[in-house]
Scaffold this motif. Structure first.
Motif, PDB file in Angstrom:
ATOM      1  N   LEU A  95       0.771  -1.217  -0.160  1.00  0.00           N
ATOM      2  CA  LEU A  95       0.250  -0.061  -0.173  1.00  0.00           C
ATOM      3  C   LEU A  95       0.642   1.306  -0.081  1.00  0.00           C
ATOM      4  CD1 LEU A  95      -2.828  -0.883   2.595  1.00  0.00           C
ATOM      5  CD2 LEU A  95      -2.898  -1.094   0.142  1.00  0.00           C
ATOM      6  N   ASP A  96       1.967   1.205   0.771  1.00  0.00           N
ATOM      7  CA  ASP A  96       2.825   2.517   0.719  1.00  0.00           C
ATOM      8  C   ASP A  96       4.017   2.359   0.107  1.00  0.00           C
ATOM      9  OD1 ASP A  96       0.884   3.592   2.596  1.00  0.00           O
ATOM     10  OD2 ASP A  96       1.841   2.824   4.250  1.00  0.00           O
ATOM     11  N   SER A  97       4.202   1.593  -1.063  1.00  0.00           N
ATOM     12  CA  SER A  97       5.364   1.442  -1.905  1.00  0.00           C
ATOM     13  C   SER A  97       5.521   2.881  -2.772  1.00  0.00           C
ATOM     14  CB  SER A  97       5.132   0.351  -2.869  1.00  0.00           C
ATOM     15  OG  SER A  97       4.323   0.777  -3.966  1.00  0.00           O
ATOM     16  N   PRO A  98       6.894   3.061  -2.892  1.00  0.00           N
ATOM     17  CA  PRO A  98       7.231   4.182  -3.585  1.00  0.00           C
ATOM     18  C   PRO A  98       6.496   4.081  -5.113  1.00  0.00           C
ATOM     19  CG  PRO A  98       9.220   3.073  -2.844  1.00  0.00           C
ATOM     20  CD  PRO A  98       8.041   2.255  -2.490  1.00  0.00           C
ATOM     21  N   HIS A  99       6.357   5.083  -5.706  1.00  0.00           N
ATOM     22  CA  HIS A  99       5.467   5.340  -7.242  1.00  0.00           C
ATOM     23  C   HIS A  99       6.305   6.152  -7.760  1.00  0.00           C
ATOM     24  CE1 HIS A  99       4.020   8.664  -5.150  1.00  0.00           C
ATOM     25  NE2 HIS A  99       3.590   8.951  -6.233  1.00  0.00           N
ATOM     26  N   ARG A 100       5.906   6.290  -9.309  1.00  0.00           N
ATOM     27  CA  ARG A 100       6.444   7.175 -10.035  1.00  0.00           C
ATOM     28  C   ARG A 100       5.296   7.530 -11.431  1.00  0.00           C
ATOM     29  NH1 ARG A 100      11.616   8.572 -12.200  1.00  0.00           N
ATOM     30  NH2 ARG A 100      12.469   7.211 -10.620  1.00  0.00           N
ATOM     31  N   TRP A 101       5.140   8.741 -11.304  1.00  0.00           N
ATOM     32  CA  TRP A 101       4.175   9.148 -12.760  1.00  0.00           C
ATOM     33  C   TRP A 101       4.981   9.425 -13.865  1.00  0.00           C
ATOM     34  CZ3 TRP A 101      -0.640   8.540 -13.419  1.00  0.00           C
ATOM     35  CH2 TRP A 101      -1.685   8.611 -12.229  1.00  0.00           C
ATOM     36  N   LEU A 102       4.462   9.029 -15.038  1.00  0.00           N
ATOM     37  CA  LEU A 102       5.346   9.671 -16.207  1.00  0.00           C
ATOM     38  C   LEU A 102       4.482  10.304 -17.099  1.00  0.00           C
ATOM     39  CD1 LEU A 102       7.259   6.141 -17.181  1.00  0.00           C
ATOM     40  CD2 LEU A 102       8.205   8.192 -15.893  1.00  0.00           C
ATOM     41  N   GLY A 103       4.758  11.255 -17.619  1.00  0.00           N
ATOM     42  CA  GLY A 103       3.898  12.189 -18.386  1.00  0.00           C
ATOM     43  C   GLY A 103       4.504  11.585 -20.059  1.00  0.00           C
ATOM     44  N   LEU A 104       3.579  11.383 -21.053  1.00  0.00           N
ATOM     45  CA  LEU A 104       3.688  10.767 -22.257  1.00  0.00           C
ATOM     46  C   LEU A 104       3.061  11.878 -23.269  1.00  0.00           C
ATOM     47  CD1 LEU A 104       2.252   7.166 -21.349  1.00  0.00           C
ATOM     48  CD2 LEU A 104       4.797   7.945 -21.371  1.00  0.00           C
ATOM     49  N   HIS A 105       3.814  12.319 -24.198  1.00  0.00           N
ATOM     50  CA  HIS A 105       3.440  13.407 -24.914  1.00  0.00           C
ATOM     51  C   HIS A 105       3.884  13.151 -26.324  1.00  0.00           C
ATOM     52  CE1 HIS A 105       1.918  15.863 -21.584  1.00  0.00           C
ATOM     53  NE2 HIS A 105       3.014  15.399 -21.054  1.00  0.00           N
ATOM     54  N   PHE A 106       3.169  13.193 -27.328  1.00  0.00           N
ATOM     55  CA  PHE A 106       3.618  12.845 -28.650  1.00  0.00           C
ATOM     56  C   PHE A 106       3.039  13.963 -29.654  1.00  0.00           C
ATOM     57  CE2 PHE A 106       2.615  11.170 -32.936  1.00  0.00           C
ATOM     58  CZ  PHE A 106       3.857  10.468 -33.161  1.00  0.00           C
ATOM     59  N   ARG A 107       3.784  14.648 -30.412  1.00  0.00           N
ATOM     60  CA  ARG A 107       3.676  15.503 -31.401  1.00  0.00           C
ATOM     61  C   ARG A 107       4.864  15.568 -32.221  1.00  0.00           C
ATOM     62  NH1 ARG A 107       6.022  20.346 -29.851  1.00  0.00           N
ATOM     63  NH2 ARG A 107       6.365  20.724 -27.588  1.00  0.00           N
ATOM     64  N   ALA A 108       4.661  16.274 -33.479  1.00  0.00           N
ATOM     65  CA  ALA A 108       5.670  16.383 -34.467  1.00  0.00           C
ATOM     66  C   ALA A 108       6.385  15.211 -34.670  1.00  0.00           C
ATOM     67  CB  ALA A 108       6.349  17.834 -34.125  1.00  0.00           C
ATOM     68  N   ARG A 109       5.892  14.134 -34.719  1.00  0.00           N
ATOM     69  CA  ARG A 109       6.662  12.654 -34.831  1.00  0.00           C
ATOM     70  C   ARG A 109       7.588  12.379 -33.659  1.00  0.00           C
ATOM     71  NH1 ARG A 109       5.309  10.231 -39.490  1.00  0.00           N
ATOM     72  NH2 ARG A 109       7.310   9.346 -39.828  1.00  0.00           N
ATOM     73  N   THR A 110       7.582  12.878 -32.741  1.00  0.00           N
ATOM     74  CA  THR A 110       8.469  13.024 -31.515  1.00  0.00           C
ATOM     75  C   THR A 110       7.527  12.586 -30.203  1.00  0.00           C
ATOM     76  OG1 THR A 110       9.836  14.419 -32.206  1.00  0.00           O
ATOM     77  CG2 THR A 110      10.144  13.753 -29.879  1.00  0.00           C
ATOM     78  N   LEU A 111       7.915  11.524 -29.484  1.00  0.00           N
ATOM     79  CA  LEU A 111       7.431  11.067 -28.187  1.00  0.00           C
ATOM     80  C   LEU A 111       8.210  11.442 -27.126  1.00  0.00           C
ATOM     81  CD1 LEU A 111       5.327   9.449 -26.509  1.00  0.00           C
ATOM     82  CD2 LEU A 111       6.693   7.431 -27.136  1.00  0.00           C
ATOM     83  N   TRP A 112       7.856  12.083 -26.246  1.00  0.00           N
ATOM     84  CA  TRP A 112       8.720  12.579 -24.808  1.00  0.00           C
ATOM     85  C   TRP A 112       8.021  11.646 -23.779  1.00  0.00           C
ATOM     86  CZ3 TRP A 112       7.094  16.380 -28.548  1.00  0.00           C
ATOM     87  CH2 TRP A 112       8.214  16.876 -29.043  1.00  0.00           C
ATOM     88  N   VAL A 113       8.937  11.020 -23.085  1.00  0.00           N
ATOM     89  CA  VAL A 113       8.619  10.224 -21.932  1.00  0.00           C
ATOM     90  C   VAL A 113       9.444  11.113 -20.484  1.00  0.00           C
ATOM     91  CG1 VAL A 113       8.751   8.096 -20.612  1.00  0.00           C
ATOM     92  CG2 VAL A 113       8.429   7.849 -23.196  1.00  0.00           C
ATOM     93  N   SER A 114       8.460  11.573 -19.910  1.00  0.00           N
ATOM     94  CA  SER A 114       9.136  12.435 -18.830  1.00  0.00           C
ATOM     95  C   SER A 114       8.463  12.107 -17.340  1.00  0.00           C
ATOM     96  CB  SER A 114       8.464  13.774 -19.078  1.00  0.00           C
ATOM     97  OG  SER A 114       8.696  14.482 -20.369  1.00  0.00           O
ATOM     98  N   PRO A 115       9.454  11.578 -16.496  1.00  0.00           N
ATOM     99  CA  PRO A 115       9.202  11.394 -15.057  1.00  0.00           C
ATOM    100  C   PRO A 115       8.758  12.797 -14.724  1.00  0.00           C
ATOM    101  CG  PRO A 115      11.263  10.400 -15.763  1.00  0.00           C
ATOM    102  CD  PRO A 115      11.102  11.288 -16.781  1.00  0.00           C
ATOM    103  N   GLN A 116       7.620  12.533 -13.939  1.00  0.00           N
ATOM    104  CA  GLN A 116       6.989  13.871 -13.315  1.00  0.00           C
ATOM    105  C   GLN A 116       7.092  13.874 -11.780  1.00  0.00           C
ATOM    106  OE1 GLN A 116       2.892  13.613 -15.108  1.00  0.00           O
ATOM    107  NE2 GLN A 116       3.556  15.055 -16.691  1.00  0.00           N
TER     108      GLN A 116
END
Length: 176
Positions: A95-116
């Protein structure tokens, strides 16, 4: 010959915009109206709204087996060639484990994967991309460097496999 009454169809209401069939990747243009779709017993009509990125992993018999598989992303581009999504990672058990949110954005034929946020360390890489509504892909560069991968166009989609993108650091995946 199949008897006409044996044919099955459904008429779901699709909001405006483009929708992609989960299995065939064919596009359906919604117009706030019911659209007749074939509905054979072996095909479930599930659709992805254009402009969304859906994270996935190969399902296992247990959650531990699933977590031990590489990540993949289904990028369903909208009319402008853009899509966005988020991925939440944790250990899947406590229940209390560490976590991570990643943002995923695609435009102009490029995908950005961004730890948030968060500090959970993803143990598996991003290994595959399925691109819907993005034609003409010949290769991929990750953070500016061309990488060896397999690119297969199949009807309305492009599958890119053999990637090894670390999800613990920001990444820029450019379609060539």
């Amino acid at each position: 010959m199949i008897h006409p009454r044996a044919m099955a169809w459904v008429e779901p209401l699709f909001p405006r915009g483009r929708w992609y069939d989960w299995y065939t990747h064919e596009a359906v243009e919604g117009a706030d109206a019911a659209i007749a779709l074939d509905a054979p017993l072996e095909h479930v009509n599930v659709h992805i709204r254009a402009g969304r990125i859906v994270p996935a992993q190969h399902p296992g018999m247990t959650t531990a087996e699933t977590r031990d598989s590489d990540y993949e992303l289904i990028v369903a581009a909208d009319e402008r060639g853009a899509a966005a999504g988020r991925l939440y990672l944790d250990d899947g058990e406590t229940l209390d484990s560490p976590h991570r949110w990643l943002g995923l954005h695609f435009r102009a034929r490029t995908l950005w994967v961004s730890p948030q946020s968060g500090c959970y360390a993803a143990g598996r890489p991003l290994a595959r991309l399925t691109l819907l509504g993005v034609p003409g892909v010949r290769g991929v560069a990750v953070n500016g460097t061309a990488v060896e991968c397999t690119v297969e166009a199949a009807g309305a989609s492009v599958d890119i496999s053999g990637l090894r993108v670390d999800l613990n650091a920001p990444s820029r995946i450019t379609l060539l």
